[in-house]
Design a protein around this motif. Structure first.
Motif, PDB file in Angstrom:
ATOM      1  N   TYR A 142      28.989  34.731  20.102  1.00  0.00           N
ATOM      2  CA  TYR A 142      28.565  33.344  21.016  1.00  0.00           C
ATOM      3  C   TYR A 142      27.035  33.240  21.118  1.00  0.00           C
ATOM      4  O   TYR A 142      26.693  32.212  21.800  1.00  0.00           O
ATOM      5  CB  TYR A 142      29.500  32.988  22.173  1.00  0.00           C
ATOM      6  N   GLY A 143      26.423  34.383  20.848  1.00  0.00           N
ATOM      7  CA  GLY A 143      24.965  34.419  21.100  1.00  0.00           C
ATOM      8  C   GLY A 143      24.852  34.755  22.510  1.00  0.00           C
ATOM      9  O   GLY A 143      23.520  34.968  22.847  1.00  0.00           O
ATOM     10  N   ALA A 144      25.489  35.371  23.224  1.00  0.00           N
ATOM     11  CA  ALA A 144      25.384  35.874  24.706  1.00  0.00           C
ATOM     12  C   ALA A 144      24.666  37.156  24.458  1.00  0.00           C
ATOM     13  O   ALA A 144      24.715  37.945  23.603  1.00  0.00           O
ATOM     14  CB  ALA A 144      26.479  35.985  25.456  1.00  0.00           C
ATOM     15  N   THR A 145      23.588  37.554  25.577  1.00  0.00           N
ATOM     16  CA  THR A 145      23.160  38.934  25.698  1.00  0.00           C
ATOM     17  C   THR A 145      24.047  39.653  26.647  1.00  0.00           C
ATOM     18  O   THR A 145      24.271  39.166  27.494  1.00  0.00           O
ATOM     19  CB  THR A 145      21.682  38.686  26.393  1.00  0.00           C
ATOM     20  N   VAL A 146      24.521  40.893  26.180  1.00  0.00           N
ATOM     21  CA  VAL A 146      25.380  41.697  26.589  1.00  0.00           C
ATOM     22  C   VAL A 146      24.821  42.919  27.174  1.00  0.00           C
ATOM     23  O   VAL A 146      24.028  43.648  26.813  1.00  0.00           O
ATOM     24  CB  VAL A 146      26.630  41.972  25.669  1.00  0.00           C
ATOM     25  N   LEU A 147      25.044  43.162  28.608  1.00  0.00           N
ATOM     26  CA  LEU A 147      24.585  44.255  29.231  1.00  0.00           C
ATOM     27  C   LEU A 147      25.826  45.164  29.699  1.00  0.00           C
ATOM     28  O   LEU A 147      26.850  44.355  29.894  1.00  0.00           O
ATOM     29  CB  LEU A 147      23.666  43.761  30.642  1.00  0.00           C
ATOM     30  N   GLN A 148      25.338  46.193  29.895  1.00  0.00           N
ATOM     31  CA  GLN A 148      26.738  47.048  29.952  1.00  0.00           C
ATOM     32  C   GLN A 148      26.611  47.825  31.309  1.00  0.00           C
ATOM     33  O   GLN A 148      25.387  48.392  31.992  1.00  0.00           O
ATOM     34  CB  GLN A 148      26.454  48.436  28.911  1.00  0.00           C
ATOM     35  N   ASN A 149      27.646  47.526  32.160  1.00  0.00           N
ATOM     36  CA  ASN A 149      27.790  48.087  33.534  1.00  0.00           C
ATOM     37  C   ASN A 149      28.623  49.183  33.516  1.00  0.00           C
ATOM     38  O   ASN A 149      29.539  49.069  32.894  1.00  0.00           O
ATOM     39  CB  ASN A 149      28.204  46.924  34.470  1.00  0.00           C
ATOM     40  N   ASN A 150      28.350  50.222  34.209  1.00  0.00           N
ATOM     41  CA  ASN A 150      29.021  51.560  34.109  1.00  0.00           C
ATOM     42  C   ASN A 150      30.427  51.595  35.151  1.00  0.00           C
ATOM     43  O   ASN A 150      30.478  52.587  35.862  1.00  0.00           O
ATOM     44  CB  ASN A 150      28.206  52.617  34.427  1.00  0.00           C
ATOM     45  N   GLY A 151      31.059  50.439  35.188  1.00  0.00           N
ATOM     46  CA  GLY A 151      32.188  50.489  35.777  1.00  0.00           C
ATOM     47  C   GLY A 151      32.406  50.515  37.400  1.00  0.00           C
ATOM     48  O   GLY A 151      33.216  51.244  37.995  1.00  0.00           O
ATOM     49  N   ALA A 152      31.314  49.922  37.961  1.00  0.00           N
ATOM     50  CA  ALA A 152      31.057  50.054  39.552  1.00  0.00           C
ATOM     51  C   ALA A 152      31.580  48.903  40.076  1.00  0.00           C
ATOM     52  O   ALA A 152      31.702  48.734  41.251  1.00  0.00           O
ATOM     53  CB  ALA A 152      29.641  50.154  39.612  1.00  0.00           C
ATOM     54  N   GLY A 153      32.228  47.624  39.355  1.00  0.00           N
ATOM     55  CA  GLY A 153      32.661  46.684  40.030  1.00  0.00           C
ATOM     56  C   GLY A 153      32.091  45.323  39.668  1.00  0.00           C
ATOM     57  O   GLY A 153      30.712  45.612  39.515  1.00  0.00           O
ATOM     58  N   LYS A 154      32.492  44.436  40.244  1.00  0.00           N
ATOM     59  CA  LYS A 154      32.061  43.033  39.751  1.00  0.00           C
ATOM     60  C   LYS A 154      30.588  42.652  40.631  1.00  0.00           C
ATOM     61  O   LYS A 154      29.662  42.380  40.187  1.00  0.00           O
ATOM     62  CB  LYS A 154      32.997  41.502  40.563  1.00  0.00           C
ATOM     63  N   SER A 155      30.535  43.175  41.896  1.00  0.00           N
ATOM     64  CA  SER A 155      29.308  43.015  42.808  1.00  0.00           C
ATOM     65  C   SER A 155      27.945  43.685  41.917  1.00  0.00           C
ATOM     66  O   SER A 155      27.134  43.031  41.645  1.00  0.00           O
ATOM     67  CB  SER A 155      29.301  43.384  43.979  1.00  0.00           C
ATOM     68  N   SER A 156      28.360  44.732  41.501  1.00  0.00           N
ATOM     69  CA  SER A 156      27.533  45.841  40.673  1.00  0.00           C
ATOM     70  C   SER A 156      26.972  45.047  39.454  1.00  0.00           C
ATOM     71  O   SER A 156      25.924  44.913  38.850  1.00  0.00           O
ATOM     72  CB  SER A 156      27.897  47.148  40.368  1.00  0.00           C
ATOM     73  N   ALA A 157      28.057  44.392  38.726  1.00  0.00           N
ATOM     74  CA  ALA A 157      27.790  43.755  37.406  1.00  0.00           C
ATOM     75  C   ALA A 157      26.833  42.501  37.667  1.00  0.00           C
ATOM     76  O   ALA A 157      26.039  42.383  36.988  1.00  0.00           O
ATOM     77  CB  ALA A 157      29.076  43.391  36.671  1.00  0.00           C
ATOM     78  N   CYS A 158      27.240  41.779  38.789  1.00  0.00           N
ATOM     79  CA  CYS A 158      26.436  40.595  39.251  1.00  0.00           C
ATOM     80  C   CYS A 158      24.934  40.846  39.448  1.00  0.00           C
ATOM     81  O   CYS A 158      23.837  40.234  38.920  1.00  0.00           O
ATOM     82  CB  CYS A 158      26.736  39.853  40.265  1.00  0.00           C
ATOM     83  N   TRP A 159      24.610  42.208  40.195  1.00  0.00           N
ATOM     84  CA  TRP A 159      23.367  42.696  40.444  1.00  0.00           C
ATOM     85  C   TRP A 159      22.541  42.992  39.195  1.00  0.00           C
ATOM     86  O   TRP A 159      21.418  42.647  39.199  1.00  0.00           O
ATOM     87  CB  TRP A 159      23.549  43.867  41.639  1.00  0.00           C
ATOM     88  N   LEU A 160      23.402  43.480  38.227  1.00  0.00           N
ATOM     89  CA  LEU A 160      22.734  44.119  36.987  1.00  0.00           C
ATOM     90  C   LEU A 160      22.230  42.671  36.537  1.00  0.00           C
ATOM     91  O   LEU A 160      20.958  42.726  35.681  1.00  0.00           O
ATOM     92  CB  LEU A 160      23.690  44.801  36.294  1.00  0.00           C
ATOM     93  N   GLY A 161      22.948  41.840  36.306  1.00  0.00           N
ATOM     94  CA  GLY A 161      22.649  40.510  35.547  1.00  0.00           C
ATOM     95  C   GLY A 161      21.448  39.990  36.195  1.00  0.00           C
ATOM     96  O   GLY A 161      20.594  39.583  35.747  1.00  0.00           O
ATOM     97  N   ALA A 162      21.285  39.905  37.507  1.00  0.00           N
ATOM     98  CA  ALA A 162      20.528  39.190  38.162  1.00  0.00           C
ATOM     99  C   ALA A 162      19.107  39.710  37.885  1.00  0.00           C
ATOM    100  O   ALA A 162      17.852  39.241  37.834  1.00  0.00           O
ATOM    101  CB  ALA A 162      20.638  38.950  39.680  1.00  0.00           C
ATOM    102  N   GLU A 163      19.130  41.316  37.830  1.00  0.00           N
ATOM    103  CA  GLU A 163      17.716  42.053  37.459  1.00  0.00           C
ATOM    104  C   GLU A 163      17.495  41.751  36.206  1.00  0.00           C
ATOM    105  O   GLU A 163      15.954  41.857  36.061  1.00  0.00           O
ATOM    106  CB  GLU A 163      18.297  43.640  37.834  1.00  0.00           C
TER     107      GLU A 163
END
Length: 368
Positions: A90-111
């Motif tokens: 769908y054209g989204a940019t995909v970032l890989q989080n190493n399984g640390a949970g939702k909060s970690s994933a949200c923070w990675l996206g914000a960065e």
């Protein structure tokens, strides 16, 4: 009628009145501005773990938006399915989080976000209007573009077992403390989680998801972090803007999902609101019991009065439920089943949290 029957009927009637005070209204965003050029660039951040079968409707609805000034960042939270491939299609940019949970994933996206405003969306949500994002952003702008605006998506129901979430959906909204007849008199419990819009600078000022990492109820914790910095947290209904379908995988997923959050989340509900919730639920079961007892004893007067109150409870529960989802009218005459299921799962959640100190969600064992 006996004295005990009269007392039970009085309790039921009182609980009906308390229900009205408890869930007075659920407003949705309203705005007057329609100048899209005045809106800043937006970063949409979607944490996703094993959402291959659920994320497509959201990404499709984002493609259909008239407002186009946004990027989509899907943070793959250690998925074992094809979530990343679906998002990329769908054209989204995909970032890989190493399984640390939702909060970690949200923070990675914000960065990695480029936008001045950040919109965090659960993967099982979807916008129901092509102007959904625009309307939400205009509302946020007219409120000063500070703090959080959080929407509770309108619950879309497809399978019959999903109706067992009726009371949970009502209590999730009521438990935010903002929708009683007294409106904002009680401090909000935090933020709704599935749809959170905030200013990037405000987000970093509060520490964002990095500061609340490890919290089971990340939405409530994030709201608290904003409130601690004297930033507003506005919670509203999402009807006509955004929807979600909860736990389409089946009963096990539904039980795990509500167990994960409910006993912990209830601790943030104001004691007065919690008391009203308890009385409302108790009254519903009291009236059901009174009706059954009157039929067994064949007490005509008790049958009439308890029957009237039972019908009123049926209507009230249906009206409350239809504010938060498209639940079918046919289930509400059997409302005691819905309340008993809620009570059972709440008790199960309480035991898991306070005795075993762990809950399960999406294959992970979460310590609490």
């Amino acid at each position: 009628m006996t004295a005990s029957e009269i007392v039970n009927l009085a309790i039921g009637f009182l609980a009906l009145v308390i229900g009205i005070l408890m869930f007075w209204s659920l407003p949705v965003p309203k705005f007057t501005s329609r100048n899209a050029a005045s809106l800043p660039f937006l970063s949409i951040i979607i944490p996703a773990r094993n959402e291959e079968g659920r994320i497509s409707p959201l990404l499709q609805s984002l493609q259909e938006q008239r407002f186009k000034q946004f990027e989509i960042l899907v943070v793959d939270d250690d998925s074992t399915d094809n979530t990343a491939a679906v998002a990329e299609s769908y054209g989204a940019t995909v970032l890989q989080n190493n399984g640390a949970g939702k909060s970690s994933a949200c923070w990675l996206g914000a960065e990695h976000a480029k936008g001045s405003w950040l919109l965090f969306l659960d993967a099982d949500t979807r916008f129901t209007s092509v102007d959904g994002i625009s309307n939400l952003l205009h509302f946020y702008q007219e409120k000063g573009a500070r703090g959080i605006v959080a929407l509770q998506p309108f619950h879309t129901v497809k399978q019959w077992y999903e109706h067992l979430s009726v009371v949970f959906n009502i209590i999730v909204v009521v438990g935010m403390n903002l929708f009683t007849i007294w409106e904002s008199r009680f401090k909000t419990a935090g933020s709704f989680g599935p749809c959170i819009l905030c200013d990037r600078d405000d987000y970093y000022l509060t520490g964002g998801h990095k500061g609340i990492e490890g919290a089971i109820m990340d939405d409530l914790a994030l709201g608290e972090a904003f409130l601690d910095k004297n930033l507003p947290v506005r919670c509203l209904g999402g009807k006509g803007i955004i929807s979600l379908r909860m736990y389409p995988e089946g009963m096990e997923s539904l039980i795990e999902g509500w167990c994960k959050s409910f006993a912990v989340g209830s601790k943030s509900t104001h004691p007065v609101v919690m008391l009203m919730v308890i009385l409302w639920i108790s009254g519903s079961l009291t009236i059901a019991g009174a009706l059954i007892s009157s039929i067994i004893e064949w007490d005509a007067a008790a049958m009439v009065w308890s029957g009237v109150l039972y019908i009123l409870y049926t209507i009230q529960t249906a009206l409350f439920a239809r504010r938060v989802g498209d639940f079918r009218w046919a289930v509400f005459p059997f409302y005691p089943v819905l309340f008993l299921f809620f009570a059972g799962i709440y008790l199960y959640s309480f035991i898991r949290v306070n005795v075993f100190h762990s809950v399960k969600w999406k294959g992970r064992k979460i310590k609490v």
